[in-house]
Scaffold this motif. Structure first.
Motif, PDB file in Angstrom:
ATOM      1  N   HIS A 204       0.815  -1.319  -0.031  1.00  0.00           N
ATOM      2  CA  HIS A 204       0.006   0.163  -0.114  1.00  0.00           C
ATOM      3  C   HIS A 204       0.693   1.354  -0.021  1.00  0.00           C
ATOM      4  CE1 HIS A 204      -4.265  -1.588   1.613  1.00  0.00           C
ATOM      5  NE2 HIS A 204      -3.651  -2.320   0.495  1.00  0.00           N
TER       6      HIS A 204
ATOM      7  N   THR B  38       3.633   3.738  -4.688  1.00  0.00           N
ATOM      8  CA  THR B  38       2.769   4.194  -5.564  1.00  0.00           C
ATOM      9  C   THR B  38       2.661   3.150  -6.780  1.00  0.00           C
ATOM     10  OG1 THR B  38       4.691   4.978  -7.018  1.00  0.00           O
ATOM     11  CG2 THR B  38       3.936   6.426  -5.383  1.00  0.00           C
TER      12      THR B  38
ATOM     13  N   PHE C 215      -3.462   7.798 -12.088  1.00  0.00           N
ATOM     14  CA  PHE C 215      -3.150   7.471 -10.526  1.00  0.00           C
ATOM     15  C   PHE C 215      -1.780   6.836 -10.544  1.00  0.00           C
ATOM     16  CE2 PHE C 215      -6.508   4.874 -12.143  1.00  0.00           C
ATOM     17  CZ  PHE C 215      -5.939   3.464 -12.161  1.00  0.00           C
TER      18      PHE C 215
ATOM     19  N   ASP D 130       1.324   7.590 -10.067  1.00  0.00           N
ATOM     20  CA  ASP D 130       2.216   8.181  -9.065  1.00  0.00           C
ATOM     21  C   ASP D 130       1.346   8.184  -7.532  1.00  0.00           C
ATOM     22  OD1 ASP D 130       4.551   8.244 -10.353  1.00  0.00           O
ATOM     23  OD2 ASP D 130       3.606   9.841 -11.549  1.00  0.00           O
ATOM     24  N   ARG D 131       0.143   7.352  -7.433  1.00  0.00           N
ATOM     25  CA  ARG D 131      -0.593   7.517  -6.296  1.00  0.00           C
ATOM     26  C   ARG D 131      -0.480   6.165  -5.468  1.00  0.00           C
ATOM     27  NH1 ARG D 131      -6.783   7.749  -7.034  1.00  0.00           N
ATOM     28  NH2 ARG D 131      -6.026   9.860  -8.261  1.00  0.00           N
ATOM     29  N   LYS D 132      -0.257   6.476  -4.231  1.00  0.00           N
ATOM     30  CA  LYS D 132       0.034   5.201  -3.598  1.00  0.00           C
ATOM     31  C   LYS D 132      -1.253   4.056  -3.721  1.00  0.00           C
ATOM     32  CE  LYS D 132       2.711   7.208   0.123  1.00  0.00           C
ATOM     33  NZ  LYS D 132       2.756   7.517   1.647  1.00  0.00           N
TER      34      LYS D 132
ATOM     35  N   GLN E 263      -4.473   3.783  -1.751  1.00  0.00           N
ATOM     36  CA  GLN E 263      -5.509   5.055  -1.871  1.00  0.00           C
ATOM     37  C   GLN E 263      -6.295   4.680  -3.070  1.00  0.00           C
ATOM     38  OE1 GLN E 263      -2.653   8.228  -2.550  1.00  0.00           O
ATOM     39  NE2 GLN E 263      -2.430   8.503   0.000  1.00  0.00           N
ATOM     40  N   LEU E 264      -6.157   3.625  -3.488  1.00  0.00           N
ATOM     41  CA  LEU E 264      -7.026   3.326  -5.054  1.00  0.00           C
ATOM     42  C   LEU E 264      -8.298   2.753  -4.532  1.00  0.00           C
ATOM     43  CD1 LEU E 264      -4.162   1.724  -7.179  1.00  0.00           C
ATOM     44  CD2 LEU E 264      -4.868   4.181  -7.090  1.00  0.00           C
TER      45      LEU E 264
ATOM     46  N   GLN F 156      -9.790   0.705  -9.690  1.00  0.00           N
ATOM     47  CA  GLN F 156      -8.525   0.890  -9.957  1.00  0.00           C
ATOM     48  C   GLN F 156      -7.499  -0.076  -9.366  1.00  0.00           C
ATOM     49  OE1 GLN F 156      -8.358   4.623  -7.845  1.00  0.00           O
ATOM     50  NE2 GLN F 156      -9.026   6.007  -9.499  1.00  0.00           N
TER      51      GLN F 156
END
Length: 257
Positions: free
Chosen positions: A94, A97, A130, A132-134, A137-138, A142
């Motif tokens: 988690h 990214t 997304f 570069d999103r952790k 957090q999806l 996603q």
């Protein structure tokens, strides 16, 4: 002389027990190269244990698994570069990214030109917003798209799927199935799909194996099974098999002293 291609997956008399529980009991089946096999069964039927043995994560008590002509788990290190796995029940780290996760897995699978491969998958699976999103957090949809991208990083010749569209809305689930169809059509990959979604199995699978109590209850092409049981859908066939199994178990119980 006609040469017959060896199956991509060959399982012979496979067995596995956990204590007194016989999770897999003498399974024998094959998956031809480029075909999709549906592995069906209720909870506790042996699907997950079978997939674990196909991946070399669980050692069988008896029998053999051959994938792409190689022994599993004896040649696991060589085989894993040509295989991959996807399940919504297996989370990626988690705190990393999406890009970092794909990079780590790509290095594990020794994917050449990894940066370009990740960029290609990000475009194909619409991950750009997304990337570069952790991972923690999806949304569920996603996460499924990222997990599928991870599973296709090394363009596997054999892909194992465990409930790939579980908990997805119909539109996202259809999107995933379409990507799987495209992947198979363009690469000729062999796919083993464990699923409770019968319309999904009818759509994607060439052949079906129905498990109960770790054993094969029936097998065949979806359309052939539907005709054989005189039903309209594979779900009705599955219910017939499951209820017959319960009735036989109840009858056996009544005859015990």
């Amino acid at each position: 002389m006609i040469e017959i291609a060896a199956p991509a997956i060959a399982v012979r008399d496979l067995g596995k027990s956990f204590g007194a529980v016989r999770a897999v009991d003498g399974l024998t089946f094959e998956v031809g190269a480029g075909r999709v096999l549906g592995l069906l069964g209720g909870n506790g039927a042996g699907k997950t244990t079978t997939i674990g043995m196909l991946m070399g994560l669980i050692l069988p008590d008896s029998g053999t698994v051959t994938i792409l002509g190689r022994d599993m788990p004896g040649e696991r290190a060589a085989l894993l570069e040509a295989m991959n796995f996807e399940s919504p029940y297996v989370d990626m780290p988690h705190r990393l990214t999406v890009r970092q996760n794909l990079t780590v897995f790509g290095r594990l699978y020794r994917v050449p030109a990894l940066t370009e491969r990740i960029a290609r998958l990000a475009a194909d699976f619409e991950l750009g917003a997304f990337l570069d999103r952790k991972a923690g957090q999806l949304s569920a949809g996603q996460k499924t798209r990222v997990a599928l991208a991870k599973a296709l990083l090394n363009q596997p010749k054999v892909l194992l799927l465990d409930e790939p569209t579980a908990s997805l809305d119909p539109d996202t689930a259809d999107w995933v199935r379409t990507r799987l169809e495209d992947f198979r059509a363009t690469t000729g990959a062999t796919i083993l799909l464990a699923s409770h979604n019968m319309p999904e199995v009818e759509r994607l699978c060439d052949d079906v194996v129905i498990l109960a109590g770790g054993r094969i209850e029936d097998h065949g092409a979806p359309d052939d099974l539907i005709r054989r049981y005189g039903r309209d859908t594979l779900e009705e066939v599955f219910l017939d098999v499951a209820r017959r199994r319960r009735a036989l178990a109840a009858a056996d119980a009544e005859t015990l002293p």
